[in-house]
Design a protein around this motif. Structure first.
Motif, short mmCIF file in Angstrom:
data_model
loop_
_atom_site.label_atom_id
_atom_site.label_comp_id
_atom_site.label_asym_id
_atom_site.label_seq_id
_atom_site.Cartn_x
_atom_site.Cartn_y
_atom_site.Cartn_z
N ILE A 12 0.87 -1.18 0.00
CA ILE A 12 0.00 0.00 0.00
C ILE A 12 0.90 1.22 0.00
O ILE A 12 1.69 1.43 0.93
CB ILE A 12 -0.92 0.01 1.24
N THR A 13 0.77 2.03 -1.04
CA THR A 13 1.63 3.21 -1.13
C THR A 13 0.95 4.40 -0.47
O THR A 13 -0.27 4.43 -0.31
CB THR A 13 1.98 3.52 -2.60
N ALA A 14 1.77 5.39 -0.09
CA ALA A 14 1.26 6.60 0.58
C ALA A 14 0.37 6.22 1.75
O ALA A 14 -0.79 6.63 1.83
CB ALA A 14 0.52 7.50 -0.42
N ALA A 15 0.94 5.42 2.66
CA ALA A 15 0.09 4.78 3.69
C ALA A 15 0.42 5.21 5.11
O ALA A 15 0.04 4.53 6.06
CB ALA A 15 0.22 3.27 3.56
N SER A 16 1.09 6.34 5.29
CA SER A 16 1.41 6.72 6.67
C SER A 16 0.20 7.30 7.39
O SER A 16 0.16 7.37 8.60
CB SER A 16 2.58 7.70 6.71
N LYS A 17 -0.78 7.74 6.62
CA LYS A 17 -1.99 8.29 7.24
C LYS A 17 -3.16 8.20 6.25
O LYS A 17 -3.01 7.66 5.15
CB LYS A 17 -1.76 9.74 7.68
N GLY A 18 -4.30 8.74 6.67
CA GLY A 18 -5.45 8.85 5.77
C GLY A 18 -5.93 7.52 5.21
O GLY A 18 -5.95 6.50 5.89
N ILE A 19 -6.31 7.56 3.94
CA ILE A 19 -6.93 6.41 3.28
C ILE A 19 -5.95 5.22 3.20
O ILE A 19 -6.33 4.07 3.42
CB ILE A 19 -7.41 6.82 1.87
N GLY A 20 -4.69 5.51 2.90
CA GLY A 20 -3.69 4.45 2.80
C GLY A 20 -3.52 3.72 4.12
O GLY A 20 -3.48 2.49 4.18
#
Ligand code: NAD
Length: 263
Positions: A12-20
């Motif tokens: 899962i990319t861009a997954a440090s917060k939010g939707i990811g």
């Protein structure tokens, strides 16, 4: 319902917060092994720590700048070597800079192309050989309702996300014979730091508070509220599962009914 996600490996990319982040959390809930990636070392490590504490299982984090094809390639090599081949790719990214046609520079356009479209194409290219061998794979792109209804002042999102769904549809036609599905999720207003950032810009223009702008956004939607990251992650998790096996080439909105068209 058993989603048959146990033991699969998801990136899962861009997954440090939010939707990811919410997606990584939900997939872990289903027994999936996850690799999460983001450009910010501290944030991705903190996210991995949170997930590890919650699920009492290892989660792997990688620092990667999605604005750089070289960084993507090197990170993916590391993932492959240390954790194995990816079964589920969730292509997410940070939102491109807001702006209208007159306000955007050449650099903004070039950056958004890599960030939104080229990074997803490159990652698909990297995961597909193994998916083809296994005759199973899921590629899910996180886009935006802007692919069905352009959003004012989001020229870059409107342009490149639509390009991404064109790519995804074409790719789904080519890889269906390998039992690989390719789909897009199109979130509407979702309460994350991205939404707060956009709401702040609009609030400043209108001379109101960010909270009031978020309330206005919610009221503009048939369900009369903004969504939550886990409401987007639910669809992503379903699309990653065995139960979505006959869905491919689709773009599905999770927008509280915000898109005005029938399709
Ligand atoms: P967010 O701001 O909560 O999270 C963004 C993530 O992207 C973070 O983990 C950040 O570290 C990562 N990131 C940013 N730049 C990066 C880079 N160069 N390389 C690697 N990682 C990077 O955002 P979100 O709301 O979860 O949004 C996810 C995607 O969904 C974005 O593309 C956004 O535009 C889109 N979207 C969001 C909404 C919304 O209302 N929140 C609506 C439609 C579409």
């Amino acid at each position: 319902m058993n989603l048959y996600l146990n033991g699969k490996l998801a990136l899962i990319t861009a997954a440090s917060k939010g939707i990811g982040f919410a997606t990584a959390d939900m997939l872990m809930e289903e027994g999936t092994k996850v690799v999460i990636l983001s450009s910010n070392k501290n944030n991705i490590e903190a996210a991995a720590y949170k997930l590890k504490e919650k699920h009492n299982r290892d989660v792997f984090s990688i620092v990667c700048d999605l604005n750089s094809l070289e960084s993507i390639f090197l990170s993916y090599e590391k993932v492959k070597k240390e954790f194995g081949e990816i079964d589920i790719l969730v292509n997410n990214c940070g939102g491109p800079v807001p702006g209208n046609f007159e306000s955007l520079s050449d650099e903004d356009w070039d950056k958004a192309y890599i960030q939104v479209l080229r990074s997803a194409v490159k990652l698909a290219e990297l995961v597909l050989p193994n998916m083809k061998i296994k005759k199973w794979g899921r590629i899910i792109n996180i886009t935006s309702l802007s692919v069905k209804q352009p959003v004012d002042n989001l020229m870059l999102s409107n342009t490149f996300r639509t390009g991404l769904i064109g790519f995804a549809k074409s790719l789904s036609n080519e890889v269906g014979k390998y039992n690989i599905t390719v789909n897009n999720v199109a979130p509407g207003y979702t309460l994350t730091s991205r939404l707060i950032e956009l709401a702040e810009i609009r609030a400043n223009e209108k001379g109101i508070t960010t909270e009031d702008e978020i309330k206005t956004m919610g009221e503009s939607v048939p369900l009369k509220r903004v969504g939550g990251a886990y409401e987007i992650a639910s669809l992503i998790t379903f699309l990653a599962s065995e139960h979505s096996g006959y869905i491919t080439g689709s773009t599905i909105a999770v927008d509280g009914g915000a898109i005005k068209s029938t399709f």
